[in-house]
Design a protein around this motif. Structure first.
Motif, PDB file in Angstrom:
ATOM      1  N   GLN A  96       0.814  -1.232   0.000  1.00 36.48           N
ATOM      2  CA  GLN A  96       0.000   0.000   0.000  1.00 36.48           C
ATOM      3  C   GLN A  96       0.846   1.281   0.000  1.00 36.48           C
ATOM      4  O   GLN A  96       0.342   2.344  -0.329  1.00 36.48           O
ATOM      5  N   LEU A 136      -3.271   3.936   0.289  1.00 35.46           N
ATOM      6  CA  LEU A 136      -2.788   3.709   1.648  1.00 35.46           C
ATOM      7  C   LEU A 136      -3.689   4.373   2.680  1.00 35.46           C
ATOM      8  O   LEU A 136      -3.992   3.800   3.724  1.00 35.46           O
ATOM      9  N   PRO A 177       1.211  10.400   6.165  1.00 35.65           N
ATOM     10  CA  PRO A 177       0.741  10.850   4.844  1.00 35.65           C
ATOM     11  C   PRO A 177      -0.605  11.568   4.898  1.00 35.65           C
ATOM     12  O   PRO A 177      -0.836  12.493   4.135  1.00 35.65           O
ATOM     13  N   GLU A 232       6.827  15.851   4.782  1.00 38.17           N
ATOM     14  CA  GLU A 232       6.875  14.458   4.365  1.00 38.17           C
ATOM     15  C   GLU A 232       7.155  13.506   5.510  1.00 38.17           C
ATOM     16  O   GLU A 232       6.838  12.329   5.439  1.00 38.17           O
ATOM     17  N   GLU A 235      -2.102  13.352   1.860  1.00 41.05           N
ATOM     18  CA  GLU A 235      -2.272  12.611   0.614  1.00 41.05           C
ATOM     19  C   GLU A 235      -3.338  11.533   0.766  1.00 41.05           C
ATOM     20  O   GLU A 235      -3.277  10.712   1.676  1.00 41.05           O
ATOM     21  N   THR A 250      -2.898  17.324  -0.574  1.00 39.19           N
ATOM     22  CA  THR A 250      -1.826  17.606  -1.535  1.00 39.19           C
ATOM     23  C   THR A 250      -1.825  16.570  -2.654  1.00 39.19           C
ATOM     24  O   THR A 250      -1.137  16.724  -3.653  1.00 39.19           O
ATOM     25  N   ARG A 304       6.851  10.241  -4.803  1.00 43.16           N
ATOM     26  CA  ARG A 304       7.921  11.124  -4.324  1.00 43.16           C
ATOM     27  C   ARG A 304       9.135  11.075  -5.233  1.00 43.16           C
ATOM     28  O   ARG A 304       9.740  12.096  -5.543  1.00 43.16           O
ATOM     29  N   ASP A 353      -4.833   8.371  -0.869  1.00 41.82           N
ATOM     30  CA  ASP A 353      -4.568   7.358  -1.896  1.00 41.82           C
ATOM     31  C   ASP A 353      -4.925   5.974  -1.379  1.00 41.82           C
ATOM     32  O   ASP A 353      -5.644   5.827  -0.387  1.00 41.82           O
TER      33      ASP A 353
END
Lengths: 136, 151
Positions: free
Chosen positions: A11, B62, B39, B35, B58, B91, A19, B60
């Motif tokens: 995942q 995950l 996330p 970062e 983020e 983002t 990145r 996604d």
């Protein structure tokens, strides 16, 4: 200058690939909006590997390779290949995701090709043409 | 409209947070987001009849399960008439985020709760929704104030 990333297809793989690809495109001075489109399209391709390529309990690899080529009239493009060694299978949970990943990849690139063989799946994404940087 | 943080891990004191303060805190939070952080950070705020879920970072494959859990808990367990999901701090958003928005929209219709999604005016998430034509199907708002008091 090529980018090669081999990510464990779990995942976290899309995050990791995003990145690396974002940094690589920044180094090339790729325009921001085009960069974001490419990063999203590639992230979808890697997510598909995570969702579809390998059976539950078996973690394979997602291979990402990116290169840039010069085109006519001082333009350039990026070509990205996302490859796995699995067999395409539907994800265990019925989500609406399947209907959006491929359309997104198609909409965000100039061309997209999906090759599925018994050895694995390869997605090729070709970016829109952008101007070559002034420095070159 | 007083907005009170719902989740216990929130650092703000109880009781007196207002939309202005909420916005200020979220923007300073955005500024600090790096970062090295998780996330995706999800925070939930409650006003009298409204819950505001704020996602920063983020969205996604995950992190979508984390946000799905937060939003569906609000829809199913809090019995408020309105749930607002603020996505202006994202983002990144991919197809797993879109699937979540579709699911939560149908879920909210099923249980007769107003579900409103805040996406700003020219954000990345709005662009993604436009690309796949979902911007016409989802209840989108430019900011939290408009989502809290539509029309």
């Amino acid at each position: 200058m090529r980018l090669r990333v081999a990510a464990l297809a779990d995942q976290r793989a899309p995050l990791w690939v995003r990145r690396r690809l974002r940094a690589w495109l920044d180094e090339l001075g790729w325009p921001e909006d085009d960069r974001d489109d490419l990063v999203l399209a590639t992230s979808e391709a890697v997510s598909n590997v995570v969702d579809h390529a390998y059976p539950p309990g078996h973690t394979g690899t997602a291979h990402v390779e990116a290169r840039h080529i010069d085109g006519p009239r001082r333009t350039r493009r990026v070509i990205i290949r996302v490859r796995d060694n699995g067999r395409w299978r539907d994800p265990p949970d019925e989500s609406e995701n399947r209907r959006r990943g491929l359309p997104l990849m198609r909409a965000l690139t100039a061309a997209m090709r999906l090759d599925t063989t018994s050895a694995g799946t390869c997605v090729e994404l070709i970016s829109a043409a952008v101007p070559r940087s002034e420095a070159r | 409209l007083p907005l009170v943080p719902l989740s216990v891990h929130l650092e703000i004191g109880r009781g007196n947070a207002r939309v202005g303060e909420y916005r200020q805190r979220m923007s300073s939070h955005n500024g600090q987001h790096s970062e090295a952080d998780e996330p995706l950070t999800v925070r939930t705020w409650r006003a009298d009849n409204t819950v505001v879920v704020v996602a920063v970072g983020e969205l996604d494959i995950l992190t979508a399960p984390q946000l799905r859990r937060a939003v569906s808990e609000c829809l199913r367990e809090l019995f408020v008439p309105t749930v607002v999901l603020d996505l202006t701090g994202l983002t990144f958003a991919g197809s797993h985020g879109l699937a979540l928005l579709m699911e939560m929209t149908s879920e909210s219709k099923r249980i007769n709760t107003a579900f409103r999604v805040v996406v700003g005016e020219q954000s990345g998430i709005l662009r993604v929704l436009e690309v796949v034509g979902l911007d016409k199907e989802l209840p989108l708002y430019p900011n939290v104030e408009k989502a809290l008091a539509p029309e």
